[in-house]
Design an enzyme around this catalytic site. Structure first.
Site, PDB file in Angstrom:
ATOM      1  N   GLY A   1       4.901  -3.534  -6.084  1.00 19.82           N
ATOM      2  CA  GLY A   1       5.231  -2.912  -4.796  1.00 19.82           C
ATOM      3  C   GLY A   1       6.691  -3.159  -4.428  1.00 19.82           C
ATOM      4  O   GLY A   1       7.399  -2.250  -3.979  1.00 19.82           O
TER       5      GLY A   1
ATOM      6  N   SER B   1      -5.548   0.779 -12.600  1.00 25.54           N
ATOM      7  CA  SER B   1      -5.328  -0.174 -13.687  1.00 25.54           C
ATOM      8  C   SER B   1      -6.008   0.342 -14.940  1.00 25.54           C
ATOM      9  O   SER B   1      -7.047   1.012 -14.849  1.00 25.54           O
ATOM     10  CB  SER B   1      -5.929  -1.530 -13.327  1.00 25.54           C
TER      11      SER B   1
ATOM     12  N   THR C   1       2.378  -0.088   0.323  1.00 27.23           N
ATOM     13  CA  THR C   1       1.528  -1.216   0.744  1.00 27.23           C
ATOM     14  C   THR C   1       1.673  -2.325  -0.295  1.00 27.23           C
ATOM     15  O   THR C   1       1.785  -2.063  -1.493  1.00 27.23           O
ATOM     16  CB  THR C   1       0.048  -0.805   0.917  1.00 27.23           C
ATOM     17  N   GLY C   2       1.689  -3.567   0.183  1.00 27.33           N
ATOM     18  CA  GLY C   2       1.942  -4.673  -0.742  1.00 27.33           C
ATOM     19  C   GLY C   2       3.328  -4.563  -1.334  1.00 27.33           C
ATOM     20  O   GLY C   2       3.543  -4.865  -2.508  1.00 27.33           O
ATOM     21  N   GLY C   3       4.289  -4.183  -0.502  1.00 24.86           N
ATOM     22  CA  GLY C   3       5.664  -3.982  -0.984  1.00 24.86           C
ATOM     23  C   GLY C   3       6.494  -5.249  -0.952  1.00 24.86           C
ATOM     24  O   GLY C   3       7.698  -5.202  -1.190  1.00 24.86           O
TER      25      GLY C   3
ATOM     26  N   SER D   1       5.884  -7.884  -2.921  1.00 26.50           N
ATOM     27  CA  SER D   1       5.723  -8.645  -4.169  1.00 26.50           C
ATOM     28  C   SER D   1       5.554  -7.695  -5.359  1.00 26.50           C
ATOM     29  O   SER D   1       5.139  -6.545  -5.188  1.00 26.50           O
ATOM     30  CB  SER D   1       4.478  -9.537  -4.038  1.00 26.50           C
ATOM     31  N   GLY D   2       5.870  -8.183  -6.530  1.00 28.17           N
ATOM     32  CA  GLY D   2       5.516  -7.534  -7.791  1.00 28.17           C
ATOM     33  C   GLY D   2       5.855  -6.046  -7.888  1.00 28.17           C
ATOM     34  O   GLY D   2       6.995  -5.618  -7.662  1.00 28.17           O
TER      35      GLY D   2
ATOM     36  N   TYR E   1     -13.376  -6.058 -10.666  1.00 29.75           N
ATOM     37  CA  TYR E   1     -12.007  -5.522 -10.613  1.00 29.75           C
ATOM     38  C   TYR E   1     -11.964  -4.143 -11.273  1.00 29.75           C
ATOM     39  O   TYR E   1     -11.404  -3.186 -10.716  1.00 29.75           O
ATOM     40  CB  TYR E   1     -11.045  -6.488 -11.319  1.00 29.75           C
TER      41      TYR E   1
HETATM   42  N1  NAP Z   1       0.221  -7.042 -12.694  1.00 28.61           N
HETATM   43  C1  NAP Z   1      -0.551  -6.313 -13.491  1.00 28.61           C
HETATM   44  O1  NAP Z   1      -0.681  -6.584 -14.692  1.00 28.61           O
HETATM   45  C2  NAP Z   1      -1.285  -5.109 -12.931  1.00 28.61           C
HETATM   46  C3  NAP Z   1      -1.885  -4.222 -13.840  1.00 28.61           C
HETATM   47  C4  NAP Z   1      -2.570  -3.112 -13.354  1.00 28.61           C
HETATM   48  C5  NAP Z   1      -2.642  -2.884 -11.992  1.00 28.61           C
HETATM   49  N2  NAP Z   1      -2.066  -3.760 -11.131  1.00 28.61           N
HETATM   50  C6  NAP Z   1      -2.206  -3.475  -9.696  1.00 28.61           C
HETATM   51  O2  NAP Z   1      -0.926  -3.465  -9.105  1.00 28.61           O
HETATM   52  C7  NAP Z   1      -1.042  -3.768  -7.712  1.00 28.61           C
HETATM   53  C8  NAP Z   1       0.026  -4.777  -7.340  1.00 28.61           C
HETATM   54  O3  NAP Z   1      -0.193  -5.957  -8.086  1.00 28.61           O
HETATM   55  P1  NAP Z   1       0.992  -6.921  -8.588  1.00 28.61           P
HETATM   56  O4  NAP Z   1       0.734  -7.192 -10.024  1.00 28.61           O
HETATM   57  O5  NAP Z   1       2.303  -6.436  -8.133  1.00 28.61           O
HETATM   58  O6  NAP Z   1       0.555  -8.265  -7.839  1.00 28.61           O
HETATM   59  P2  NAP Z   1       1.193  -9.124  -6.648  1.00 28.61           P
HETATM   60  O7  NAP Z   1       2.608  -9.442  -6.950  1.00 28.61           O
HETATM   61  O8  NAP Z   1       0.221 -10.225  -6.444  1.00 28.61           O
HETATM   62  O9  NAP Z   1       1.158  -8.114  -5.417  1.00 28.61           O
HETATM   63  C9  NAP Z   1       0.011  -7.828  -4.690  1.00 28.61           C
HETATM   64  C10 NAP Z   1       0.462  -7.274  -3.362  1.00 28.61           C
HETATM   65  O10 NAP Z   1      -0.674  -6.837  -2.615  1.00 28.61           O
HETATM   66  C11 NAP Z   1      -0.564  -7.351  -1.298  1.00 28.61           C
HETATM   67  N3  NAP Z   1      -1.879  -7.530  -0.723  1.00 28.61           N
HETATM   68  C12 NAP Z   1      -2.956  -8.151  -1.262  1.00 28.61           C
HETATM   69  N4  NAP Z   1      -3.974  -8.117  -0.392  1.00 28.61           N
HETATM   70  C13 NAP Z   1      -3.531  -7.464   0.716  1.00 28.61           C
HETATM   71  C14 NAP Z   1      -4.109  -7.090   1.945  1.00 28.61           C
HETATM   72  N5  NAP Z   1      -5.370  -7.425   2.258  1.00 28.61           N
HETATM   73  N6  NAP Z   1      -3.361  -6.418   2.841  1.00 28.61           N
HETATM   74  C15 NAP Z   1      -2.070  -6.070   2.548  1.00 28.61           C
HETATM   75  N7  NAP Z   1      -1.473  -6.390   1.403  1.00 28.61           N
HETATM   76  C16 NAP Z   1      -2.196  -7.068   0.500  1.00 28.61           C
HETATM   77  C17 NAP Z   1       0.190  -8.679  -1.451  1.00 28.61           C
HETATM   78  O11 NAP Z   1       0.845  -9.045  -0.252  1.00 28.61           O
HETATM   79  P3  NAP Z   1       0.328 -10.240   0.708  1.00 28.61           P
HETATM   80  O12 NAP Z   1      -0.181 -11.328  -0.162  1.00 28.61           O
HETATM   81  O13 NAP Z   1       1.500 -10.579   1.557  1.00 28.61           O
HETATM   82  O14 NAP Z   1      -0.748  -9.632   1.516  1.00 28.61           O
HETATM   83  C18 NAP Z   1       1.198  -8.303  -2.519  1.00 28.61           C
HETATM   84  O15 NAP Z   1       2.314  -7.684  -1.944  1.00 28.61           O
HETATM   85  C19 NAP Z   1      -2.477  -4.223  -7.502  1.00 28.61           C
HETATM   86  O16 NAP Z   1      -3.229  -3.163  -6.953  1.00 28.61           O
HETATM   87  C20 NAP Z   1      -2.959  -4.527  -8.913  1.00 28.61           C
HETATM   88  O17 NAP Z   1      -4.347  -4.404  -9.053  1.00 28.61           O
HETATM   89  C21 NAP Z   1      -1.387  -4.867 -11.566  1.00 28.61           C
END
Ligand code: NAP
Length: 250
Positions: free
Chosen positions: A19, A135, A12-14, A16-17, A148
């Protein structure tokens, strides 16, 4: 080594980032990968770049999850790996955080995870692997992160209870808890560029390895948990934070 051949994986959320990097890693290991997200353009980009299947789905909307399950079931049959990664982050102080702030985070990070797992259960193979993206914030008292952090702490609780409830089907459930990872997430926090850079510099100093993670470093941990190499690991949390949470105060 292609140790995920003949496996069907959903990220899920694959689009970006973390995913996106995980979809790439699972695909490289031989899995047939389905990525979800709301944004059509980035889904199409993931499909083209990674040779995966994109399915538009909003993880906060139960009807949208039903439709995702239906599409996956008809196109792929049963599923072996699920990475519950879609998530959102926003920060606000306790004294002024709005109901909208609270609901928007909890809806994606907790409700979305809960019902996506629930609705996928009928199409999961026995022996499947579920990985939850939490996280390090779940363990930290970082100012302004209360909602968060609580959302991710809730997911850590789900991790343990799901592991117990699904053990009879030999389904393993584990959590990966990243520290700061370089992804587009930071651009979505509503902070000015200088604020993001300042935040990054302070955090960078606290991390023992003196840098943010790259998304593929989280992806490799997920791929390990998804594989038979982790066959005796369930209900566990792997912290991938470069030593941030063990760093001494002095
Ligand atoms: N980056 C960090 O430092 C970090 C650290 C700890 C944990 N995390 C966790 O890692 C995960 C991914 O984050 P990321 O850093 O890779 O950020 P990101 O690049 O912003 O990716 C977030 C992803 O979630 C999807 N998303 C958000 N809301 C959604 C919804 N309602 N339905 C379906 N998809 C949804 C987005 O796709 P769409 O916008 O197309 O919906 C996007 O693919 C998150 O759970 C975040 O809390 C990140």
């Amino acid at each position: 080594m292609k140790n995920l051949e003949n496996k069907v994986a959903i990220v899920t959320g694959g689009n970006s980032g973390i995913g996106f990097a995980t979809a790439a890693e699972l695909s490289a290991k031989g899995a047939k990968v389905i990525v979800t997200g709301r944004n059509k353009e980035s889904l199409a980009q993931a499909e083209a770049e990674l040779q995966v299947t994109g399915i538009q789905a909003d993880q906060t909307d139960l009807k949208s999850i039903d439709s995702l399950v239906e599409k996956v079931s008809s196109q792929f049959g049963k599923v072996d790996i699920v990475f519950l990664n879609a998530g959102t982050a926003a920060f606000a102080p306790l004294d002024s955080a709005s109901e909208e702030h609270f609901d928007s985070i909890m809806n994606v990070n907790v409700k979305g995870v809960y019902f996506t797992v629930q609705k996928l259960l009928p199409i999961l193979n026995d022996g499947a692997s579920i990985i939850l993206n939490t996280s390090v914030n779940a363990h930290l008292g970082m100012p302004n992160s209360s909602v968060y952090a609580a959302s991710k702490a809730a997911v850590l609780s789900l991790n343990k209870v799901f592991a117990v409830e699904l053990a009879s089907r030999k389904i393993r459930v584990n959590a990966v808890s990243p520290g700061p990872v370089e992804t587009p997430l930071y651009g979505k926090l509503g902070l000015a560029k200088e604020e993001v850079e300042g935040f990054g510099a302070v955090l960078g100093e606290k991390i023992l390895l003196k840098r943010f993670a790259q998304a593929n470093e989280i992806a490799k941990t997920v791929s390990f948990l998804a594989s038979d190499d982790a066959s005796f690991i369930t209900g566990a949390e792997i912290v991938v934070d470069g030593g941030l949470t063990v760093n001494a105060v002095v």
